[in-house]
Motif scaffolding. Structure first.
Motif, PDB file in Angstrom:
ATOM      1  N   PRO A  21      76.784  49.939  74.431  1.00 31.17           N
ATOM      2  CA  PRO A  21      77.446  49.347  75.579  1.00 31.17           C
ATOM      3  C   PRO A  21      77.782  47.875  75.370  1.00 31.17           C
ATOM      4  N   GLU A  22      76.964  47.203  74.534  1.00 30.90           N
ATOM      5  CA  GLU A  22      77.178  45.777  74.309  1.00 30.90           C
ATOM      6  C   GLU A  22      78.559  45.516  73.703  1.00 30.90           C
ATOM      7  N   PHE A  23      79.007  46.448  72.856  1.00 28.58           N
ATOM      8  CA  PHE A  23      80.252  46.213  72.132  1.00 28.58           C
ATOM      9  C   PHE A  23      81.414  47.095  72.573  1.00 28.58           C
ATOM     10  N   SER A  25      82.885  47.471  75.184  1.00 29.79           N
ATOM     11  CA  SER A  25      83.871  46.880  76.082  1.00 29.79           C
ATOM     12  C   SER A  25      84.655  45.738  75.449  1.00 29.79           C
ATOM     13  N   LEU A  26      84.376  45.432  74.188  1.00 30.88           N
ATOM     14  CA  LEU A  26      85.121  44.330  73.560  1.00 30.88           C
ATOM     15  C   LEU A  26      86.605  44.690  73.441  1.00 30.88           C
ATOM     16  N   PRO A  27      87.500  43.734  73.697  1.00 32.14           N
ATOM     17  CA  PRO A  27      88.932  44.037  73.659  1.00 32.14           C
ATOM     18  C   PRO A  27      89.416  44.664  72.361  1.00 32.14           C
ATOM     19  N   GLY A  49      93.747  37.625  67.669  1.00 30.70           N
ATOM     20  CA  GLY A  49      93.153  38.025  68.950  1.00 30.70           C
ATOM     21  C   GLY A  49      92.299  36.912  69.472  1.00 30.70           C
ATOM     22  N   GLU A  50      92.204  36.829  70.769  1.00 28.50           N
ATOM     23  CA  GLU A  50      91.466  35.739  71.393  1.00 28.50           C
ATOM     24  C   GLU A  50      90.058  35.568  70.849  1.00 28.50           C
ATOM     25  N   THR A  51      89.539  34.345  70.889  1.00 31.00           N
ATOM     26  CA  THR A  51      88.167  34.100  70.450  1.00 31.00           C
ATOM     27  C   THR A  51      87.211  34.996  71.240  1.00 31.00           C
ATOM     28  N   GLY A  52      86.304  35.609  70.523  1.00 33.48           N
ATOM     29  CA  GLY A  52      85.291  36.435  71.189  1.00 33.48           C
ATOM     30  C   GLY A  52      85.736  37.857  71.470  1.00 33.48           C
ATOM     31  N   CYS A  53      86.943  38.252  71.022  1.00 32.33           N
ATOM     32  CA  CYS A  53      87.407  39.608  71.353  1.00 32.33           C
ATOM     33  C   CYS A  53      86.777  40.656  70.425  1.00 32.33           C
ATOM     34  N   GLY A  54      86.085  40.196  69.361  1.00 32.44           N
ATOM     35  CA  GLY A  54      85.344  41.149  68.527  1.00 32.44           C
ATOM     36  C   GLY A  54      85.893  41.322  67.122  1.00 32.44           C
ATOM     37  N   LYS A  55      86.776  40.451  66.676  1.00 34.71           N
ATOM     38  CA  LYS A  55      87.383  40.608  65.338  1.00 34.71           C
ATOM     39  C   LYS A  55      86.329  40.584  64.230  1.00 34.71           C
ATOM     40  N   SER A  56      85.564  39.478  64.178  1.00 32.79           N
ATOM     41  CA  SER A  56      84.644  39.293  63.040  1.00 32.79           C
ATOM     42  C   SER A  56      83.603  40.387  62.962  1.00 32.79           C
ATOM     43  N   SER A  57      83.075  40.782  64.091  1.00 33.54           N
ATOM     44  CA  SER A  57      81.963  41.724  64.044  1.00 33.54           C
ATOM     45  C   SER A  57      82.419  43.177  63.967  1.00 33.54           C
ATOM     46  N   GLN A  58      83.591  43.505  64.492  1.00 30.71           N
ATOM     47  CA  GLN A  58      83.968  44.923  64.582  1.00 30.71           C
ATOM     48  C   GLN A  58      84.939  45.400  63.506  1.00 30.71           C
ATOM     49  N   LYS A  86      74.175  38.896  60.451  1.00 35.09           N
ATOM     50  CA  LYS A  86      73.008  39.332  61.228  1.00 35.09           C
ATOM     51  C   LYS A  86      73.422  40.209  62.389  1.00 35.09           C
ATOM     52  N   MET A  87      74.520  39.780  63.034  1.00 37.88           N
ATOM     53  CA  MET A  87      74.952  40.521  64.211  1.00 37.88           C
ATOM     54  C   MET A  87      75.432  41.925  63.824  1.00 37.88           C
ATOM     55  N   VAL A  88      76.186  42.018  62.728  1.00 45.91           N
ATOM     56  CA  VAL A  88      76.690  43.331  62.311  1.00 45.91           C
ATOM     57  C   VAL A  88      75.515  44.225  61.884  1.00 45.91           C
ATOM     58  N   ASP A 144      88.481  35.741  57.234  1.00 49.81           N
ATOM     59  CA  ASP A 144      88.350  35.472  58.664  1.00 49.81           C
ATOM     60  C   ASP A 144      88.597  33.989  58.944  1.00 49.81           C
ATOM     61  N   GLU A 145      89.000  33.693  60.158  1.00 54.65           N
ATOM     62  CA  GLU A 145      89.258  32.310  60.597  1.00 54.65           C
ATOM     63  C   GLU A 145      90.237  31.620  59.641  1.00 54.65           C
ATOM     64  N   VAL A 146      91.350  32.301  59.340  1.00 59.69           N
ATOM     65  CA  VAL A 146      92.284  31.733  58.347  1.00 59.69           C
ATOM     66  C   VAL A 146      92.934  30.430  58.805  1.00 59.69           C
TER      67      VAL A 146
HETATM   68  N1  LIG Z   1      74.465  36.454  68.913  1.00 55.54           N
HETATM   69  C1  LIG Z   1      75.107  37.085  69.884  1.00 55.54           C
HETATM   70  N2  LIG Z   1      74.489  37.336  71.064  1.00 55.54           N
HETATM   71  C2  LIG Z   1      75.124  37.951  72.073  1.00 55.54           C
HETATM   72  N3  LIG Z   1      76.405  38.381  72.001  1.00 55.54           N
HETATM   73  C3  LIG Z   1      77.049  38.177  70.861  1.00 55.54           C
HETATM   74  C4  LIG Z   1      76.455  37.518  69.742  1.00 55.54           C
HETATM   75  N4  LIG Z   1      77.370  37.436  68.773  1.00 55.54           N
HETATM   76  C5  LIG Z   1      78.498  38.015  69.269  1.00 55.54           C
HETATM   77  N5  LIG Z   1      78.289  38.453  70.506  1.00 55.54           N
HETATM   78  C6  LIG Z   1      79.285  39.146  71.375  1.00 55.54           C
HETATM   79  O1  LIG Z   1      80.247  39.768  70.548  1.00 55.54           O
HETATM   80  C7  LIG Z   1      81.543  39.293  70.898  1.00 55.54           C
HETATM   81  C8  LIG Z   1      82.439  39.342  69.674  1.00 55.54           C
HETATM   82  O2  LIG Z   1      82.056  38.388  68.728  1.00 55.54           O
HETATM   83  P1  LIG Z   1      82.952  38.193  67.422  1.00 55.54           P
HETATM   84  O3  LIG Z   1      82.359  37.074  66.655  1.00 55.54           O
HETATM   85  O4  LIG Z   1      83.110  39.488  66.730  1.00 55.54           O
HETATM   86  O5  LIG Z   1      84.362  37.787  68.040  1.00 55.54           O
HETATM   87  P2  LIG Z   1      85.629  37.127  67.344  1.00 55.54           P
HETATM   88  O6  LIG Z   1      86.829  37.763  67.943  1.00 55.54           O
HETATM   89  O7  LIG Z   1      85.513  37.205  65.874  1.00 55.54           O
HETATM   90  O8  LIG Z   1      85.495  35.643  67.841  1.00 55.54           O
HETATM   91  P3  LIG Z   1      85.892  34.257  67.091  1.00 55.54           P
HETATM   92  O9  LIG Z   1      87.362  34.297  66.855  1.00 55.54           O
HETATM   93  O10 LIG Z   1      85.484  33.221  68.066  1.00 55.54           O
HETATM   94  O11 LIG Z   1      85.095  34.253  65.836  1.00 55.54           O
HETATM   95  C9  LIG Z   1      81.311  37.932  71.533  1.00 55.54           C
HETATM   96  O12 LIG Z   1      82.318  37.609  72.454  1.00 55.54           O
HETATM   97  C10 LIG Z   1      79.992  38.148  72.251  1.00 55.54           C
HETATM   98  O13 LIG Z   1      80.232  38.724  73.508  1.00 55.54           O
END
Ligand SMILES: Nc1ncnc2c1ncn2[C@@H]1O[C@H](COP(=O)(O)OP(=O)(O)OP(=O)(O)O)[C@@H](O)[C@H]1O
Length: 726
Positions: A21-23, A25-27, A49-58, A86-88, A144-146
């Motif tokens: 559920p944590e992820f 809902s990411l755009p 995609g907007e900052t925080g939309c989930g690119k790096s982790s997903q 760590k997050m992935v 990432d972050e080009v």
């Molecule tokens: N350490 C964390 N604790 C809680 N939530 C996290 C954590 N890291 C990431 N998230 C959640 O995962 C979402 C996606 O993070 P991610 O780094 O994949 O986004 P992004 O699109 O790559 O952002 P950016 O362009 O800012 O790097 C974040 O908006 C946040 O809600």
């Protein structure tokens, strides 16, 4: 397309990263199929995609689910590599170093099983220098972050493009929230017939689930705080920003700006009932962080101030943030926290809109640093540090019209810096395809000015690190040049190492070179307390009249850290000494387990105001550099004295820092007060009997350091390096 299946390296409690559920809902989730389809179809895909939309982790995980491993992801900063890896790994319920790994500097958590690997651009370049483009043997490379244009990122981009020209099946994914799309489209235009960069935008309108981010500018801030009644926005701009637009205003931070930040923080605190919601303040330099911190000291009963700066152990700082629950957190940060990271519960961002930029002064031939206004892209990244785990409010301390005239993107580092080290490293590359700096650098996204490359080549030629191979005028590295390039240090630090080697003091030279480049340093620098730092440093070096040998404070700091490192090494790295330590502490041999000693070491470091992680970093780098020297076997290796006499284990004396006062007032780097460690009375030094004050021949080393600094005339360049970390 189904979710990825658990792999052998994941635990049995694995849950799909896509459905958690944590992820979910990411755009970015809504575009999962499209992203996979486009990456399979095209050789280069740009995901915006907007900052925080989930690119790096997903995105890496989407591709792994399609068996496109191994996947390499680069991030511009070490901090971000570790955080995203760590997050992935956590999201996939895997051990770091298993299916998901990372490599930064000397910290490597990788294995044969790693399918997604995160690295910094710098690490990747080192690998390419040694193994050529083979270091890029991945099915997918994600940059990432080009939009972050360090020299290293730009060079990686050049190499990746070279590889694309050879390898049809390679897939490259570029990602950013704020990249200049046209620029990247044009850059890859010549890949081949019918080839193009596919651009995929993660639509903002789909971002129903992302948290809100509201932005206010200087005029709204002054109104909110009820200051400067009736002042027009032009006058406000003049008062806080020294002018109406970036081209007419210098980016210095006036005292009025610090006061405004102070009042704003207080205002937020009074009006936000949830004390878990933190405030992140972006300032340009260590000095500015210090100024702000001093101003906020009287409010220490309301706030716990945390610092994010390269001189601070970031892991520890983040850990302290997690522990602290009793006060509202105010995080004072430089641009180290600007992109890629999620600091949970940051609900407010105050952006001074200034940053520190280093550039090569062509006339004086030295590196210089200046304060500049951020670009709109940087400001967007800063904005993106909130709205990630809760709604966010951003305050930009420039007027809206001022903001509108900021540059879209910052000037790439490749157009600002001297490129000496990069040119040398390129010349040392094993593969001929990437070893001609004039050719390779011309292929960059923004090619550097030919005279800058020419200057770098001349300087390296002059220093006998390169030699011209006639008749084509191509440069080859000399033996000395290859040796310099093998150290993973800055150019000046590498030169210093070799100079010390030539006078038979290789060991000290390596350590001094490393310390010139190291952040944070082994001796703890309590934030905002230079006097205490000087006291700590003085306990290691300077207490017996040796201060007159060195004229600069920065060199004194390096020498103090050299002595501190050797002290630690003496106590914890010497086999016989360790045996002795066991006797002193009357250990029962059988109980001295691997886990007990690190604990003792940790406490000992804390009692002597030393940063354990930094000591380990210096030690690892020392081994690496020593290995490099042994690989090359320069002539001076035969004349080096070998182990210094003081290496012989015997009982020794030291001036114990336990006599120093503990950090005064609020220490922003410590966790809550109750976590400060054992009480003062309970402290016991395990380094007894003693280390004599001049045990490490520090006077002799300092004398040589002073003369070498003069000799190589790197004093100015040194000051700049040191200015950045002090
Ligand atoms: N350490 C964390 N604790 C809680 N939530 C996290 C954590 N890291 C990431 N998230 C959640 O995962 C979402 C996606 O993070 P991610 O780094 O994949 O986004 P992004 O699109 O790559 O952002 P950016 O362009 O800012 O790097 C974040 O908006 C946040 O809600």
């Amino acid at each position: 397309m189904g979710p990825s299946s658990p792999t052998s390296s994941c635990s049995s409690s694995y849950s799909s990263p896509f459905t958690s559920p944590e992820f979910s809902s990411l755009p970015v989730m809504s575009l999962r199929e499209k992203i996979v389809e486009k990456v399979l179809e095209n050789r280069v895909t740009l995901i915006v995609g907007e900052t925080g939309c989930g690119k790096s982790s997903q995105v890496p995980q989407f591709l792994l689910a399609e068996n496109m491993e191994p996947i390499l992801c680069t991030q511009p900063r070490r901090f971000a590599v570790v955080a995203v890896a760590k997050m992935v790994a956590k999201g996939r319920n895997c051990e770091l170093g298993g299916e998901v790994g990372y490599h930064i500097g000397h910290s490597k958590h990788l294995s044969e099983r790693s399918k997604i690997v995160f690295k910094t651009a710098g690490v990747l370049l080192d690998e390419m220098r040694d193994r050529g483009l083979n270091a890029l043997k991945y099915k997918v490379i994600i940059l990432d972050e080009v939009h972050e244009r360090s020299v290293e990122s730009d060079l990686v981009l050049v190499c990746v493009k070279q590889l694309l020209l050879k390898k049809n099946d390679l897939r490259v994914v570029l990602m950013s929230a704020t990249a200049d799309i046209t620029k990247y489209r044009d850059y890859f235009r010549d890949l081949g017939r019918g080839e193009r960069v596919e651009v995929l935008a993660i639509p903002s309108t789909n971002q129903r689930t992302i948290f809100q981010r509201r932005v206010s500018y200087l005029e709204q801030v002054t109104e909110l705080l009820g200051v400067d009644h009736g002042m027009t926005s032009e006058l406000s701009s003049l008062r806080y920003c020294s002018g109406p637009s970036p081209s007419m205003a210098n980016a210095e931070i006036k005292p009025e700006v610090h006061k405004l930040i102070h009042d704003l923080v207080l205002h937020i605190h009074k009006n936000e009932s949830d004390i878990e919601k933190s405030i992140l303040v972006f300032l340009p330099t260590y000095y500015a962080l210090e100024q702000q911190w001093h101003l906020m000291k009287p409010l220490s009963s309301f706030f716990k101030v945390h610092i994010l700066h390269s001189s601070v152990d970031t892991e520890q700082a983040l850990m302290a943030m997690k522990i602290c629950k009793s006060h509202r957190k105010v995080i004072l940060a430089t641009n180290i926290a600007e992109s890629s990271v999620t600091i949970p519960k940051v609900a407010y961002v105050i952006d001074s809109c200034r940053s520190l930029q280093v550039f090569w002064d062509v006339n004086r031939k030295i590196d210089s640093a200046e304060l500049v206004w951020v670009s709109q892209s940087q400001a967007e990244q800063r904005r993106g540090r909130t709205g990630r785990t809760c709604d966010g409010q951003v305050y930009r301390l420039v007027t809206k019209s001022f903001f509108g005239t900021l540059e879209d993107h910052e000037c790439p580092a490749i157009l600002r810096l001297s490129l000496r080290l990069q040119v040398l490293l390129i010349c040392c590359a094993e593969s001929k395809a990437i070893s001609d700096p004039k050719v390779l650098l011309q292929k960059a996204l923004d090619p550097p000015y030919p005279e800058v490359v020419g200057d770098a080549l001349d300087l390296l030629d002059h220093k006998r690190a390169l030699q011209k191979i006639s008749p084509r005028g191509r440069y080859e590295p000399t033996f000395y040049g290859r040796l310099l390039a093998s150290f993973s240090l800055s150019f000046d630090a590498s030169v210093l190492v070799l100079k010390f080697g030539e006078i038979g003091m290789l060991r000290e030279g390596i350590l001094l070179g490393i310390l010139m480049d190291t952040q944070p340093l082994p001796i703890l620098h309590p934030f905002g307390d230079d006097a205490l730092f000087a006291e700590y440093t003085g306990c290691y070096f300077g207490g017996d009249g040796n201060t007159r040998l060195l004229t600069g404070r920065k060199e004194m700091v390096i020498m103090g850290n050299l002595c501190a490192f050797q002290f630690w090494q003496h106590v914890f790295k010497d086999k016989q000494r360790l045996d002795h330590l066991q006797q002193v502490l009357k250990f029962d041999e059988t109980k001295v387990t691997a886990s007990l000693l690190p604990k003792i070491e940790e406490e000992w470091c804390s009692l002597h105001y030393l940063v354990q992680s930094s000591l380990h970093h210096v030690s690892e780098l020392y081994e690496d550099i020593l290995n490099a020297v042994h690989r090359f076997r320069p002539k001076f290796l035969g004349t080096s004295n070998g182990l210094p006499t003081y290496y012989d284990p015997y009982e020794f004396e030291h001036t114990c820092l336990l006599n120093c006062d503990p950090p005064r007032d609020m220490d922003p780097l410590a966790a809550d007060n109750e976590h400060l460690g054992p009480s003062f009375e309970a402290k016991k030094c395990v380094a007894v009997p003693f280390v004599a004050p001049n045990q490490f021949q520090s006077n002799n080393v300092a004398e040589k350091l002073a003369s070498i600094i003069k000799e190589v005339q790197i004093f100015h360049a040194l000051s700049v390096i040191l200015l950045i970390w002090c």
